[in-house]
Write an enzyme that holds these catalytic residues in place. Structure first.
Site, PDB file in Angstrom:
ATOM      1  N   VAL A 244       0.827  -1.204   0.000  1.00 58.39           N
ATOM      2  CA  VAL A 244       0.000   0.000   0.000  1.00 58.39           C
ATOM      3  C   VAL A 244       0.862   1.254   0.000  1.00 58.39           C
ATOM      4  O   VAL A 244       0.633   2.195  -0.787  1.00 58.39           O
ATOM      5  CB  VAL A 244      -0.959   0.007   1.206  1.00 58.39           C
ATOM      6  CG1 VAL A 244      -1.705   1.337   1.298  1.00 58.39           C
ATOM      7  CG2 VAL A 244      -1.946  -1.146   1.115  1.00 58.39           C
TER       8      VAL A 244
ATOM      9  N   VAL B   5     -12.545   0.914   6.123  1.00 56.97           N
ATOM     10  CA  VAL B   5     -13.695   0.138   5.625  1.00 56.97           C
ATOM     11  C   VAL B   5     -13.840   0.403   4.132  1.00 56.97           C
ATOM     12  O   VAL B   5     -14.036   1.547   3.719  1.00 56.97           O
ATOM     13  CB  VAL B   5     -15.003   0.519   6.351  1.00 56.97           C
ATOM     14  CG1 VAL B   5     -16.157  -0.340   5.831  1.00 56.97           C
ATOM     15  CG2 VAL B   5     -14.861   0.373   7.856  1.00 56.97           C
TER      16      VAL B   5
ATOM     17  N   ALA C 227     -11.612   0.074   1.648  1.00 62.85           N
ATOM     18  CA  ALA C 227     -10.436   0.571   0.923  1.00 62.85           C
ATOM     19  C   ALA C 227     -10.698   1.967   0.358  1.00 62.85           C
ATOM     20  O   ALA C 227     -10.868   2.919   1.113  1.00 62.85           O
ATOM     21  CB  ALA C 227     -10.017  -0.405  -0.165  1.00 62.85           C
TER      22      ALA C 227
ATOM     23  N   GLY D 134      -2.215  -9.268  -3.057  1.00 59.51           N
ATOM     24  CA  GLY D 134      -2.302  -8.135  -2.130  1.00 59.51           C
ATOM     25  C   GLY D 134      -3.673  -7.879  -1.560  1.00 59.51           C
ATOM     26  O   GLY D 134      -3.934  -6.798  -1.026  1.00 59.51           O
TER      27      GLY D 134
ATOM     28  N   GLU E 142      -4.327  -9.228   4.465  1.00 60.03           N
ATOM     29  CA  GLU E 142      -3.299  -8.698   5.345  1.00 60.03           C
ATOM     30  C   GLU E 142      -2.065  -9.597   5.240  1.00 60.03           C
ATOM     31  O   GLU E 142      -2.157 -10.733   4.747  1.00 60.03           O
ATOM     32  CB  GLU E 142      -3.798  -8.677   6.797  1.00 60.03           C
ATOM     33  CG  GLU E 142      -5.051  -7.846   7.027  1.00 60.03           C
ATOM     34  CD  GLU E 142      -4.781  -6.357   7.023  1.00 60.03           C
ATOM     35  OE1 GLU E 142      -3.608  -5.950   6.918  1.00 60.03           O
ATOM     36  OE2 GLU E 142      -5.747  -5.582   7.116  1.00 60.03           O
TER      37      GLU E 142
ATOM     38  N   LYS F 165     -14.354  -3.858  11.003  1.00 62.02           N
ATOM     39  CA  LYS F 165     -14.966  -2.910  10.067  1.00 62.02           C
ATOM     40  C   LYS F 165     -16.409  -2.589  10.449  1.00 62.02           C
ATOM     41  O   LYS F 165     -16.815  -1.424  10.442  1.00 62.02           O
ATOM     42  CB  LYS F 165     -14.900  -3.481   8.645  1.00 62.02           C
ATOM     43  CG  LYS F 165     -13.492  -3.547   8.079  1.00 62.02           C
ATOM     44  CD  LYS F 165     -13.465  -4.220   6.709  1.00 62.02           C
ATOM     45  CE  LYS F 165     -12.048  -4.254   6.145  1.00 62.02           C
ATOM     46  NZ  LYS F 165     -11.980  -4.934   4.838  1.00 62.02           N
TER      47      LYS F 165
END
Length: 812
Positions: free
Chosen positions: A473, A606, A608, A661, A664, A679
């Site tokens: 990220v 929440v 992305a 990806g 986690e 979330k």
């Protein structure tokens, strides 16, 4: 007639002096010129150091004379071709006299103000004589020593001018002198006994103004190494620029508060005669510089921002002062008797306290004598002992037109407050030409840049980012920022710089901005890091509009948010741990964010890059009430169950999700349902409900053995072991014409997460890939819920969500 003054940097060496002679030559073709010069470079400082050394060791003082002499002889050799012997003899004679004075200091073991004045005068005597003789070879020039013309009292180091006698001497000399150019040394003068005196700090500028006023000059030009007076100190504020025109009063205010190109007394003689002053750059003579005059062109309410460092605040306070006259008189009388200059004054309207700003090196003496002055009142507890605060600075916003513009003080203090610059005291005269504030010295650079941005760079806002975590990220975020940098500047008026980057091992910082084309190599060679070290460095840099970016999933990083927010440093994070921690910590972070005016944004917690939290906030803030939330919030789990069938293994699909990806670093966090539980907890809290993570019912589909594994390899091995169990779950759903979705629900103030069989007529059924979907049931959306759907996982979309939060801060 024009008067041109050249400072020490302009005459520091022969190359610079050649530039000075070219400027004088061009000016002398139009009118008669008086040239005032300072000593070469740091000569005056070296002369005084030699005098002080002479008290202890005459040999060291002699060595210093030789060093000074070498510079002057080098300049003579490079500039003067004719009459060299006469120049050498005169200069050598001056150095012999200087040596005699040093020897006298050594023998008598005494260094008086009178002697210091005589020693310091040699710099200008030497420079003016040498420059005049160099000029004689190029144009019509003569030399005169200014101490023969400027008459003062006997305050040897800061003499007061007798303008009556001085003006007569100057006008008589110039009226009887036919040369086109007269070169004089600045700074030096003499008393009625013909003893050398000096004009103090800024004395060469002052000398030039004295000559300009006496001669009714058309213009006084101050030539230095910068192109005028700047909107702020350009060494501190890189975006500062030269002011084209400014009034005498504005120039005096700025110079009083530290604008070093001009000293306040310089302006007074020229101001009385309304002689224009132009600040010019010896090294860029074509630049127009700054014109100081009585009627400058009006251009903006604020003309400049300046500051003075190393200030102490002296406070006299107590109930015994209220309604009793004389306290102010005694305060200022005491300071005056001790020759302590007062720079700043403010008094409470209740008469309970008086604050004055003085230079820090006078603070101890001020306290001692003020405590003595008010000893009886202090003993009787009518007032408190004198309170001293050190390590302060005064920052001033200056502009003659400020009085005609409402809200400038509000803008000033609002901008400082947003950047956690604490104001210790405020002063504003009734003329409203100046608003001054006392702040901590460590905040001076940030305050100057903040105010300069507020008043001079309103079209471009600068954000300074400090990024932790440069994995998938973080790397994509930096790449996106690099790609869009010019677009942001052009279309959103945002200048976003990366000042610090860290991973778990190394960190790098660059106050001018880290190159986003080479940051990986720089980070490999960075210094060892820790979370605390990174935080301390961010604090030390102390930039305005600072934002900490957390691209990790690390609990220790999340624990640092409060520390950043308390420093008014914004936090943007995709790390869900903080907002899904205890309710007390969640509320505390929100409270600190509000208290210190530091943005705390976590849109990517929440969905992305989906605007889920932002939409929810807008609903709540507009008065809508959330009753129910249904959502597929795990892009990784959606990817897994969209790709898992009888032809694959569950383990292989999870590995693919990790590789691409979507999960986690520890995929168990996603598959256990903990990530989804966090979330829905965050959404419930943002909806206004008080829940803890343990309140979320987690109906995990993973076997207990898989949940209890301690590393990724053991976890993947367990998935293979239970492949039949996963296939059964899949076959059961398929037999009912359903698809498997990991669903989060919040209803009736309760929440749960778990794997569900979704029928074909449900909105979740056709959710493909790694997409997320959220349904909000509210007062306004009671029957048909508000639906948000889109990519909910992946480094690129998460990075874009981080990017969007940064832009939100920039646009605020």
């Amino acid at each position: 007639m024009k008067v041109l003054k050249f400072g020490g940097s302009s005459v520091a060496n022969s190359e610079n002096i050649k530039k000075v002679l070219a400027i004088v030559s061009a000016a002398s073709k139009e009118t008669k010129i008086a040239v005032i010069v300072s000593a070469f470079g740091k000569t005056t400082d070296n002369l005084l150091a030699g005098a002080n050394n002479a008290l202890q060791d005459i040999d060291i003082a002699k060595q210093q004379i030789e060093t000074i002499k070498k510079l002057h002889f080098e300049i003579i050799n490079e500039l003067i071709q004719t009459n060299t012997l006469e120049v050498y003899e005169k200069v050598n004679s001056l150095f012999n006299r200087l040596l005699s004075i040093y020897e006298g200091i050594f023998l008598l073991q005494e260094l008086s103000d009178k002697t210091l004045a005589k020693v310091s005068s040699f710099g200008e005597k030497l420079s003016s004589f040498i420059i005049a003789n160099a000029a004689k070879e190029l144009f019509d020039t003569t030399h005169q020593e200014s101490n023969k013309l400027i008459i003062t009292d006997s305050n040897y180091l800061n003499a007061q001018v007798d303008f009556g006698k001085t003006n007569r001497n100057i006008t008589d000399f110039f009226n009887t002198n036919s040369h086109q150019v007269i070169v004089l040394g600045g700074f030096i003068s003499s008393n009625e006994k013909d003893e050398i005196t000096t004009l103090g700090r800024g004395g060469s500028d002052y000398s030039a103004a004295i000559f300009a006023a006496a001669l009714n000059a058309d213009e006084l030009q101050i030539w230095t190494d910068v192109s005028g007076m700047f909107t702020a100190n350009p060494t501190i504020v890189k975006q500062a620029f030269a002011i084209k025109e400014i009034s005498y009063e504005e120039a005096m205010e700025l110079s009083h508060f530290g604008a070093k190109v001009l000293y306040p007394p310089t302006i007074q003689p020229a101001l009385r005669k309304e002689i224009p002053i132009r600040i010019k750059n010896t090294f860029e003579p074509e630049n127009s510089g700054t014109l100081i005059s009585n009627n400058p062109q009006k251009n903006g309410a604020v003309k400049g921002i300046s500051h003075i460092e190393n200030i102490s605040l002296i406070t006299l306070e107590g109930g015994g002062m209220v309604g009793i006259p004389g306290f102010s008189k005694r305060l200022f009388e005491t300071l005056s008797q001790q020759k302590i200059n007062v720079i700043f004054i403010t008094q409470a309207s209740s008469e309970y306290s008086i604050c004055v700003g003085i230079y820090e090196n006078d603070a101890a003496k001020a306290k001692q004598f003020l405590d003595e002055t008010f000893s009886i009142e202090i003993e009787r507890k009518k007032i408190k002992p004198i309170h001293v605060e050190n390590d302060l600075a005064i920052i001033a916003v200056v502009g003659e037109s400020m009085k005609n513009h409402q809200g400038l003080s509000g803008q000033m203090f609002s901008a400082l407050g947003k950047n956690n610059v604490n104001i210790r005291a405020i002063a504003q005269g009734s003329s409203e030409k100046n608003i001054s504030a006392v702040i901590n010295k460590k905040d001076a650079k940030k305050a100057l840049n903040t105010l300069h941005e507020q008043f001079f760079e309103e079209k471009i806002k600068q954000l300074n980012l400090f990024v932790t975590g440069v994995g998938n990220v973080g790397e994509r975020f930096l790449a996106q920022l690099h790609q869009q940098k010019n677009h942001l500047k052009e279309h959103l008026k945002l200048n976003i710089r990366i000042i610090g980057i860290s991973n778990s091992k190394k960190m790098i910082f660059d106050k001018n901005g880290i190159s986003l084309s080479n940051w990986k190599n720089e980070l490999e060679n960075g210094e060892p890091t820790s979370l605390q070290m990174f935080f301390e460095k961010v604090k030390e840099i102390n930039f305005r509009n600072s934002v900490f970016i957390d691209n990790t999933a690390n609990e220790q990083v999340a624990a640092m948010y409060a520390a950043y927010l308390r420093e008014s440093i914004g936090v943007v994070t995709c790390n869900k741990i903080a907002c899904a921690s205890s309710l007390e910590n969640y509320k505390n972070l929100k409270s600190i964010s509000r208290k210190y005016n530091a943005p705390f944004l976590f849109e990517t917690n929440v969905g992305a890059g989906l605007p889920i939290i932002d939409t929810l906030k807008n609903l709540v803030n507009s008065g809508d009430k959330i009753h129910k939330i249904q959502a597929v919030l795990s892009g990784s789990l959606n990817f897994v169950f969209n790709n898992f069938d009888e032809k694959t293994t569950f383990q292989s699909v999870v590995k693919q999700a990790q590789k691409e990806g979507y999960t986690e670093p520890d995929p168990k966090i996603d598959l256990s349902g903990v990530d989804v539980a966090r979330k829905i907890l965050i959404l419930a809290r943002e909806s206004g409900y008080s829940l803890e993570l343990e309140d979320i019912e987690n109906q995990s589909f993973l076997p207990k053995e898989s949940l209890e594994t301690t590393d990724n390899q053991s976890f993947f091995d367990s998935l293979l072991k239970f492949e039949n169990q996963f296939q059964e779950i899949y076959q059961k759903a398929t037999s009912k014409n359903c698809r498997l979705k990991y669903v989060a629900e919040f209803v009736d103030e309760k929440a749960n997460v778990g794997l569900q069989e979704i029928p074909a007529n449900h909105p979740f059924y056709n959710l493909e890939g790694s997409d997320n979907i959220v349904l909000f049931f509210t007062d306004r959306y009671a029957k048909n819920p508000l639906l948000i759907k889109g990519a909910g996982a992946g480094a690129d979309v998460t990075a874009s969500g981080i990017f969007a939060d940064v832009i939100r801060i920039g646009n605020n």
